[in-house]
Design an enzyme around this catalytic site. Structure first.
Site, PDB file in Angstrom:
ATOM      1  N   HIS A 194     -24.783 -11.511 -67.134  1.00  0.00           N
ATOM      2  CA  HIS A 194     -26.299 -10.659 -66.078  1.00  0.00           C
ATOM      3  C   HIS A 194     -27.108 -10.507 -66.804  1.00  0.00           C
ATOM      4  O   HIS A 194     -28.522 -11.425 -65.637  1.00  0.00           O
ATOM      5  CB  HIS A 194     -24.863  -9.380 -65.715  1.00  0.00           C
ATOM      6  CG  HIS A 194     -26.910  -8.852 -65.093  1.00  0.00           C
ATOM      7  ND1 HIS A 194     -27.542  -8.296 -64.852  1.00  0.00           N
ATOM      8  CD2 HIS A 194     -27.396  -8.909 -63.613  1.00  0.00           C
ATOM      9  CE1 HIS A 194     -28.249  -7.618 -64.176  1.00  0.00           C
ATOM     10  NE2 HIS A 194     -28.533  -8.027 -63.419  1.00  0.00           N
ATOM     11  N   GLU A 233     -28.622 -14.932 -66.300  1.00  0.00           N
ATOM     12  CA  GLU A 233     -29.317 -14.487 -64.966  1.00  0.00           C
ATOM     13  C   GLU A 233     -30.026 -14.534 -64.943  1.00  0.00           C
ATOM     14  O   GLU A 233     -31.281 -15.253 -64.053  1.00  0.00           O
ATOM     15  CB  GLU A 233     -27.700 -13.805 -64.244  1.00  0.00           C
ATOM     16  CG  GLU A 233     -28.692 -14.775 -62.883  1.00  0.00           C
ATOM     17  CD  GLU A 233     -28.681 -12.652 -61.403  1.00  0.00           C
ATOM     18  OE1 GLU A 233     -29.371 -12.523 -61.139  1.00  0.00           O
ATOM     19  OE2 GLU A 233     -27.295 -12.561 -61.825  1.00  0.00           O
ATOM     20  N   HIS A 234     -30.808 -13.294 -65.257  1.00  0.00           N
ATOM     21  CA  HIS A 234     -32.263 -13.183 -65.578  1.00  0.00           C
ATOM     22  C   HIS A 234     -32.912 -14.159 -65.855  1.00  0.00           C
ATOM     23  O   HIS A 234     -34.272 -14.457 -65.024  1.00  0.00           O
ATOM     24  CB  HIS A 234     -32.448 -11.484 -65.949  1.00  0.00           C
ATOM     25  CG  HIS A 234     -31.846 -10.408 -65.227  1.00  0.00           C
ATOM     26  ND1 HIS A 234     -32.933  -9.787 -64.489  1.00  0.00           N
ATOM     27  CD2 HIS A 234     -30.999 -10.216 -64.220  1.00  0.00           C
ATOM     28  CE1 HIS A 234     -32.524  -8.042 -63.439  1.00  0.00           C
ATOM     29  NE2 HIS A 234     -31.001  -8.783 -63.530  1.00  0.00           N
ATOM     30  N   GLU A 238     -32.621  -1.345 -64.451  1.00  0.00           N
ATOM     31  CA  GLU A 238     -31.218  -2.034 -62.978  1.00  0.00           C
ATOM     32  C   GLU A 238     -30.084  -0.609 -63.497  1.00  0.00           C
ATOM     33  O   GLU A 238     -29.826  -0.816 -62.936  1.00  0.00           O
ATOM     34  CB  GLU A 238     -31.828  -3.235 -63.014  1.00  0.00           C
ATOM     35  CG  GLU A 238     -30.531  -3.959 -62.265  1.00  0.00           C
ATOM     36  CD  GLU A 238     -30.235  -5.147 -61.975  1.00  0.00           C
ATOM     37  OE1 GLU A 238     -29.190  -5.501 -61.371  1.00  0.00           O
ATOM     38  OE2 GLU A 238     -30.764  -5.829 -62.737  1.00  0.00           O
TER      39      GLU A 238
END
Length: 464
Positions: A74, A77-78, A154
């Site tokens: 993840h 992905e950022h 997040e």
């Protein structure tokens, strides 16, 4: 004034007409080919508007992470939205927006996907950009540390501030013994806080390659147009022979004991019941078994006409809501998920007993032909409606291919669904609605001063 009986007759007639179409006739026209570097490409023409949906899917997700670096899939992905030699820092999405398009990305346990919706004449540009960052990602330590703070925030907003998300995370961790599906996609906070540029680039260089990806283009294009553009853009990216296509992951031992999780939080709202079962996915089930599980849960727990809702909410009035579903799109395991919101805080044992009774009836007596017909018709109607949406089509094919299904299997799902019998559903219920395969959770509200919290651990030192 609207003629409601007339509207109802029209909707009924429309649904009947749609279901009269054989599932094979309802399929979109697709083309499939592979580039020399191993990139798999599927084209779904839709000429109703001059727009396209472009999705690149990588066959890697959180369940492929090395131990101790949870959240790296993840996190990467950022970081993919940072920079390359051609694209300045933070400009990727801004360029797409200036071209009149939208873009986004997401990470799952088994897949990572990046997508854009753009005017047809801008397709080549986004393909060039996506092919560029497939191999030319640049990261500075400052970019990585800044984005690491973003994903930690997040996690705080999505998980730590959401009692239901905390509960779900704890139940997943209990449901799996060894398999990495028990680790959250976003990662464990103490491991996320140590993620480094080296971790990100190592993961990137190992998994991001054309021979580990699927390209889906849906919209106002032909297969010939997409092939030419794909050869020109993605075709220039070399394959990576080091990619481990076997995706070796630890498997779980047999599930032998029912487990329970209880979590109390002053922010929890109404008390709720949760239960998750480990079951096969579409990739691991025997022929017809996953389809039977899908239909079983449609009948048992989907919507106001389901058995659970009618029993708990309508008849017994011990819950304000109840439902569930079968999640079968994963690579290794699927799950059956059930929930109910108790009408009163002290009713959770009654709710659990009532749910167990409904499940026992399904195991012992199965479902009726009328229930099966209604559930199957509803699924096929949803499938046909979905064919009108580019993004839904691209997601259907992209996700399926990224976890190892074939175009024929994806398009053959309605036909496979039509072959399921009431005996198949009863057999699936008897086999998989076994409490030993499950984790049961109680989420309850607590008074602010009664909230039991573990002591804070010192923050780990960064290794970047």
């Amino acid at each position: 004034m609207m003629n409601f009986p007339g509207v109802l007759r029209l909707l009924t007639w429309t649904l009947t007409l749609m279901l009269a179409i054989s599932p094979s006739q309802a399929q979109p026209r697709t083309s499939e080919f592979k580039l020399a570097n191993g990139l798999q490409v599927v084209v779904i023409p839709d000429h109703r508007a001059p727009v396209v949906t472009h999705m690149i899917w990588y066959k890697v997700g959180a369940a492929d992470e090395p131990k101790g670096v949870s959240g790296i899939a993840h996190f990467l992905e950022h970081l993919m939205f940072k920079s390359t030699e051609k694209i300045p820092i933070g400009e990727f999405s801004k360029i797409v927006a200036r071209l009149g398009g939208q873009d986004n990305a997401f990470t799952g346990h088994d897949v990572t996907s990046y997508f854009q919706r753009i005017a047809k004449e801008r397709l080549e540009t986004v393909m060039e950009m996506e092919a560029d960052r497939m191999v030319n990602l640049r990261l500075t330590e400052k970019e990585v540390l800044t984005e690491r703070d973003v994903i930690l925030e997040e996690r705080r907003s999505r998980i730590e501030n959401n009692p239901a998300a905390i509960m779900d995370e704890q139940m997943n961790a209990t449901l799996y013994y060894s398999h990495p599906y028990g680790i959250p996609v976003i990662g464990w906070e103490h491991e996320m806080a140590k993620l480094s540029p080296h971790d990100a680039l190592t993961f990137y260089k190992h998994f991001y390659a054309p021979n580990n990806a699927v390209l889906i283009v849906a919209g106002d294009v032909t297969a010939e147009e997409v092939r030419a553009l794909a050869e020109k853009t993605y075709g220039a990216v070399p394959s990576n022979p080091a990619v481990d296509k076997s995706r070796n992951r630890p498997s779980d031992p047999p599930q032998r004991a029912a487990r329970r999780v209880e979590y109390s939080d002053p922010r929890a709202g109404k008390a709720s019941f949760h239960r998750d079962y480990v079951v096969p996915s579409y990739m691991t089930a025997k022929p017809g078994e996953a389809e039977a599980l899908d239909l079983l849960m449609k009948i048992a727990a989907d919507g106001a006409t389901s058995r659970l809702y009618k029993r708990l909410v309508v008849e017994e009035k011990i819950a304000s809501s109840a439902g569930g579903s079968y999640q079968g799109s994963s690579l290794d395991y699927g799950t059956i998920n059930l929930y109910a919101i108790a009408a009163n805080a002290g009713d959770l044992p009654k709710v659990e007993a009532s749910i167990d009774k409904v499940l026992g009836e399904l195991r012992d007596n199965g479902v009726t032909e009328a229930e099966l017909k209604r559930a199957r018709s509803s699924y096929i109607a949803d499938y046909i409606y979905e064919n009108d949406d580019q993004a839904s089509l691209a997601r259907r094919y992209g996700w399926g291919l990224a976890v190892g299904r074939t175009v024929a299997q994806i398009e053959g799902w309605p036909d496979a669904l039509s072959k399921v019998t009431v005996d198949d559903i009863k057999r699936a219920a008897a086999t998989y609605l076994d409490v030993r395969r499950s984790v049961t959770g109680y989420l309850t509200p607590s008074a602010e001063n009664d909230a039991a919290r573990a002591p804070e651990l010192p923050a780990p030192k960064s290794r970047s």
